[in-house]
Design an enzyme around this catalytic site. Structure first.
Site, PDB file in Angstrom:
ATOM      1  N   ARG A 270      28.248  62.595  15.516  1.00  0.00           N
ATOM      2  CA  ARG A 270      27.816  61.546  14.258  1.00  0.00           C
ATOM      3  C   ARG A 270      28.773  61.618  13.255  1.00  0.00           C
ATOM      4  O   ARG A 270      28.009  61.978  11.949  1.00  0.00           O
ATOM      5  CB  ARG A 270      26.628  60.743  14.799  1.00  0.00           C
ATOM      6  N   HIS A 274      23.033  57.088  11.179  1.00  0.00           N
ATOM      7  CA  HIS A 274      22.778  57.295  12.966  1.00  0.00           C
ATOM      8  C   HIS A 274      22.844  55.207  12.956  1.00  0.00           C
ATOM      9  O   HIS A 274      23.019  54.908  14.011  1.00  0.00           O
ATOM     10  CB  HIS A 274      21.144  57.339  12.158  1.00  0.00           C
ATOM     11  N   TYR A 283      19.672  63.979   4.232  1.00  0.00           N
ATOM     12  CA  TYR A 283      19.330  65.078   5.351  1.00  0.00           C
ATOM     13  C   TYR A 283      20.325  66.386   6.149  1.00  0.00           C
ATOM     14  O   TYR A 283      19.799  66.939   6.645  1.00  0.00           O
ATOM     15  CB  TYR A 283      18.311  64.563   6.886  1.00  0.00           C
TER      16      TYR A 283
HETATM   17  C1  LIG Z   1      10.919  55.594  23.627  1.00  0.00           C
HETATM   18  C2  LIG Z   1      11.819  55.647  21.538  1.00  0.00           C
HETATM   19  N1  LIG Z   1      11.761  56.401  20.379  1.00  0.00           N
HETATM   20  C3  LIG Z   1      11.991  55.997  19.352  1.00  0.00           C
HETATM   21  C4  LIG Z   1      12.931  55.599  19.510  1.00  0.00           C
HETATM   22  C5  LIG Z   1      13.582  55.587  17.969  1.00  0.00           C
HETATM   23  N2  LIG Z   1      14.796  55.747  17.578  1.00  0.00           N
HETATM   24  C6  LIG Z   1      15.708  54.995  18.178  1.00  0.00           C
HETATM   25  S1  LIG Z   1      17.022  55.749  17.528  1.00  0.00           S
HETATM   26  C7  LIG Z   1      16.485  57.299  17.821  1.00  0.00           C
HETATM   27  C8  LIG Z   1      16.700  59.181  17.537  1.00  0.00           C
HETATM   28  C9  LIG Z   1      18.051  58.652  19.105  1.00  0.00           C
HETATM   29  O1  LIG Z   1      18.731  60.001  18.782  1.00  0.00           O
HETATM   30  P1  LIG Z   1      20.022  60.364  20.186  1.00  0.00           P
HETATM   31  O2  LIG Z   1      19.172  60.682  21.351  1.00  0.00           O
HETATM   32  O3  LIG Z   1      19.902  61.396  20.231  1.00  0.00           O
HETATM   33  O4  LIG Z   1      21.035  59.138  19.696  1.00  0.00           O
HETATM   34  P2  LIG Z   1      21.612  58.865  19.369  1.00  0.00           P
HETATM   35  O5  LIG Z   1      21.322  58.019  18.309  1.00  0.00           O
HETATM   36  O6  LIG Z   1      21.942  60.213  18.348  1.00  0.00           O
HETATM   37  O7  LIG Z   1      22.885  58.464  19.794  1.00  0.00           O
HETATM   38  C10 LIG Z   1      14.971  57.301  17.342  1.00  0.00           C
HETATM   39  C11 LIG Z   1      13.957  58.452  17.534  1.00  0.00           C
HETATM   40  C12 LIG Z   1      12.838  54.193  19.741  1.00  0.00           C
HETATM   41  N3  LIG Z   1      14.485  53.579  19.950  1.00  0.00           N
HETATM   42  N4  LIG Z   1      13.078  54.482  21.666  1.00  0.00           N
END
Ligand SMILES: Cc1ncc(C[n+]2csc(CCOP(=O)(O)OP(=O)(O)O)c2C)c(N)n1
Ligand SMILES: [Mg+2]
Length: 375
Positions: A270, A274, A283
């Protein structure tokens, strides 16, 4: 650790040289059959969505959107897999698959509507123009269960695994490295493996789950998670659009033809934040970002095409198309009016409900009371 599951499938080096890795061997006939026009299309898809994504990020910074999750850096993983799906397949995205949704026909302004808060879903997944693309989901991993249940239904209904590749259906579901730790994802894999559902689990390992690095997420390469459930799993260079296309095409064809689920870990990065609410400088360091910028999927494919003699005018034309798409996105975004307030009542129940009707009528009377200065 090296095992069949962890060897990376890659055909393009970061500098665009065609140099297949040993694990890419079985995909070479498919890759060599890609026409010049299709190669150019893969580049065009990536470059145009980059322009749209950059514009959307800018629109958020200018107060036009509440939020934007950038796809910058992940275009090859998305375009390769998106182009590999056949028309009859169903796509279950997470919330960053702007390239995939565009390839399937979803208007990027429909994603904007969601991120601007003027629509609850963005688009109609049952409208044929949206190419069987389900809605974005922000609840991590939930779409992986939905996709697997859907795939099981397709199998039970005889719409998959009949041997007719023009008709048989597969499902591809997108999720991230962080989501791969969610129980939903593991439950989905158990069911997909047990029932041999035609699900392709497409994991974009972009190295971060907001501020949590993938090294915290798992002690083993993520591809081994799906492999542990008996799902044939491959690890691909997610910044190599040709490799991404080939592994996805084969995985989808195998799933569709009744061979059961398949999993792909696309190793990517990425490059942006985020979301626009995040500040990655808190970070992660510049060195890491710079090392991945050198592996940018778009410059890689461009170098490959240039090496094959693509003309400068082709790249100019793609740049122009990207600029036009970005301009069009801006124009249509700023024109989006607020939704009618009454809409908040519309989707509470699928059928009319007396209590909701009463509240809706009350709200209309209340709004009307402001007209003519009576409030
Ligand atoms: C069930 C749940 N827990 C926590 C969150 C908060 N949250 C949103 S995005 C994220 C990180 C996701 O990372 P990843 O799966 O690697 O996807 P990326 O954003 O890197 O594409 C978190 C913890 C959420 N949306 N849903
Ligand atoms: Mg991630």
């Amino acid at each position: 650790m090296t095992s069949p599951e962890t060897e990376l499938v890659r055909v393009l080096e970061a500098d665009g040289r065609f140099a297949p890795s040993p694990a890419a061997e079985r995909y070479l006939p498919l890759i060599e059959a890609i026409s010049d026009a299709e190669l150019e299309q893969l580049y065009r898809d990536m470059a145009v969505i980059r322009a749209i994504d950059t514009q959307a990020t800018n629109l958020q910074r200018q107060g036009q959107l509440a939020l934007w999750p950038p796809s910058r850096g992940q275009e090859a993983a998305q375009v390769g897999s998106g182009r590999a799906a056949r028309a009859q397949d169903t796509i279950f995205p997470s919330y960053r698959e702007h390239a995939v949704t565009r390839i399937r026909g979803v208007d990027p302004v429909d994603i904007i509507k969601l991120m601007r808060g003027v629509s609850h879903g963005g688009w109609d997944p049952t409208d044929p123009k949206n190419g069987n693309t389900r809605l974005y989901t922000l609840v991590l991993g939930s779409q992986v269960l939905h996709a697997t249940g859907f795939a099981m239904g397709r199998l039970f209904d005889g719409r998959s695994g009949t041997g007719d590749l023009d008709r048989d259906e597969a499902v591809i579901v997108y999720y991230g490295d962080g989501a791969s730790s969610q129980g939903d994802v593991h439950e989905a894999m158990v069911f997909a493996a047990s029932y041999q559902a035609p699900t392709v689990f497409f994991l974009q390992n972009n190295h971060w789950a907001i501020s949590v690095p993938v090294s915290t997420q798992s002690r083993v390469p993520l591809v081994q998670r799906s492999a542990g459930y008996g799902i044939p799993s491959v690890r691909v260079d997610g910044n190599d659009v040709l490799a991404s296309y080939a592994v996805s095409r084969i995985a989808l064809d195998e799933a569709r033809s009744g061979q059961g689920p398949r999993a792909i870990e696309a190793v990517t990065y990425r490059l942006g934040a985020h979301t626009t609410s995040d500040d990655p400088t808190k970070y992660r360091g510049n060195d890491e970002e710079e090392s991945w910028a050198l592996r940018d999927p778009i410059t890689r494919m461009r170098a490959f095409l240039e090496g094959r003699g693509a003309s400068a005018s082709f790249f100019d034309e793609v740049d122009e198309e990207g600029a036009d798409a970005a301009e069009d996105l801006r124009a249509r975004t700023v024109e989006l009016g607020p939704p009618p307030v009454s809409r908040m009542f519309d989707h509470v129940y699928s059928d009319p409900h007396p209590l909701i009707e009463e509240q809706k009528a009350w709200q209309a009377r209340y709004e009307a009371s402001f007209e003519g200065g009576q409030a």
